[in-house]
Design an enzyme around this catalytic site. Sequence first.
Site, PDB file in Angstrom:
ATOM      1  N   GLU A 197       0.891  -1.164   0.000  1.00 21.16           N
ATOM      2  CA  GLU A 197       0.000   0.000   0.000  1.00 21.16           C
ATOM      3  C   GLU A 197       0.925   1.207   0.000  1.00 21.16           C
ATOM      4  OE1 GLU A 197      -1.127   3.257   1.602  1.00 21.16           O
ATOM      5  OE2 GLU A 197      -1.556   2.045   3.388  1.00 21.16           O
ATOM      6  N   CYS A 199      -1.937   8.378   3.756  1.00 18.89           N
ATOM      7  CA  CYS A 199      -1.907   7.839   2.403  1.00 18.89           C
ATOM      8  C   CYS A 199      -3.240   8.033   1.697  1.00 18.89           C
ATOM      9  CB  CYS A 199      -1.546   6.360   2.435  1.00 18.89           C
ATOM     10  SG  CYS A 199      -2.628   5.364   3.471  1.00 18.89           S
TER      11      CYS A 199
END
Length: 693
Positions: A259, A298
Amino acid sequence: MTDFLPSYVQGAWWTPAADAKGTEVRDASTGEVVTRVSTEGLDLAGALDYARTTGHSSLAGLTFHQRAVLLKQFALALTGRKDELYALSARTGATKGDSWVDIDGGIGVLFSYSGKGRRELPNSRVHVDGPVEPLSKDGSFLGRHVYTTLPGVAVQINAFNFPVWGSLEKFAPAFLAGMPTVVKPATPTGYLAEAMVRILVESGLLPEGSLQLVSGSVPDLFDHLRLGDLVGFTGSASTAESLRRHEAVQTGGVRFTAETDSINASVLGTDAVAGTPEFDAYVRQLVVEMTTKAGQKCTAIRRAIVPASLADDVVDAVRTRIADKTVLGDPRAEGVTMGPLASMAQRDEVLRQVQRLQDAGGRVVVGTTDVPAVRHSDGSTGPAPDGAFVAPLLLRFDDASAEAVHDVEAFGPVSSLLTYSTTAEAADLVARGGGSLVTSIATHDPAQAVELATRIAPFNGRMLLLDRDDARSSTGHGSPLPGLVHGGPGRAGGGEELGGIRAVLHHMQRTAVQGSPEMLTALTGVWHAGAATSAGDRHPFRKSLAELRIGDQVVSDAREVTLDDIETFAHLTGDTFYAHMDEDSAAANPFFPGRVAHGYLLVSWAAGLFVDPEPGPVLANYGLENLRFITPVSPGDSIRVALTAKQITPRETDEYGEVRWDAVIRNQDDEIVATYDVLTLVSKQPAAEVVSV
């Protein structure tokens, strides 16, 4: 000299020698040294082997439900000491609100997976996937997919921005799957992850070897990995790509999920003009994503994509909201709503990326890149030369096609505003990010929402549709949830975390198994048609969980269905559908030979045929699943039912459990009339030992 931050490996706390080379970690607001970090002398290979041996041995003896109960106990242990975590979290630059997202969010993941494990997984060690695949006409050869735990270790490499949540959202599904974990937190905030692990260790609840912590770098990690191991990585796209190319991943069978960077977008619909609830929700969400964790998320909004006609309104609204709602400073100071970045190095990196955006045509329209004045812990206001502070920044691009804005991520309180003219153009701008974790769409126009969503879904791991109906209840653009997939295609890493039980299965191997009903029953703990049954000398409803066995069965006597029964049921329930009441109309229907019995009449009768009515171990019927009506029943036909104990699931925290029964109704010609599962709650012990519930 400041002490080294310990690691927890092979069942003990470990620190490097006093003269080892290490990295200083500083308070994000004041620059004060908090700790030093080093892995010099640490036996990483030994830690991995300890997980594969001792850790697996400890977890293998537990069922999914037993592991799930432990997850809840872990959550309670952390909850009881979370004030300690909050105090440390402030040193990372996190405000109380930021800390809540990280600490309470991480604890919430443990609670969530504890509940999901007990509700959605069997109380066993093997998980069955999908329906039976018949492989022979006589039913003697079947196929089934099963999940079993990977034999290796789950190594979790986490980013600096969420030292608690980032660790626990990976640990919870791995633990539930039965896979031991080695956590490697990022150096700038690793001391908070260490405190979390310490609380779990001191709770005495961790199965031996199930969780280890490596505080510091692991440059040769992949050289020690092998088939059966898994790496979950959160960090930069460039680092992920480098790790993905390692031989252990390419040819060695090590699973790798990532990720990474994500140039996420938020699109304002053309209908969401200033003054509408959607406009207000859009601006509120944008500012939240710029300032929460100082934009070090993120999932933060990096590109605000708005209609050209609304750009000035958005800029003005963002400027006003930041001025009214944002107080930059030391998180320990009263009233501060946004803290510093995690480190001075991170601050310098963000400013470098902002300069790249400016060089590509971005104009700062909200905020400044100058050193900001901030509120200090003593309440005073002024510069903080040793603090990693950056003011919230909104840049505006006149050229929405500028390459840098779709490629450069300033991982801080920074967003860029782009404009569009058509829905297709907006979708194209989203796609130019190269794959994102999340995009939100603020509109109250279903047609526009559908067009945008269908165009951009392939480029996103998650989408949020924001409007007046859900604005108050929405968990927000930047909040990954345990039940929903977290990850995204392309630049976002191509990986997948969370998503409920999906994340558990990532730590298991799906295998197709072929065999007889008897063998598949033994492997899965679920009775398969054709496997042995036992009528016994007692009705199965007279047996507690301690006495009941898979395959215990009762076969009822037959009961004839009359026309009077059908009409009585129709008038009693009000279900006078023509197939039950009108002979000519029913006969004209291609599915029926004439008037037929209600399916629910047959199911009701079946209950009467198989039930043992006296008080006993069966406490309640709490459901019926997978009901299918197969053969119509006409007046004059008769039915009987076979009820077989299909799956037995004791509840770890209760004095009862769930029994799933296979029910098959057949007619006088032995044709299957209906199939379904009956769910009952049954006491664990015989009647004389039953504890009241």
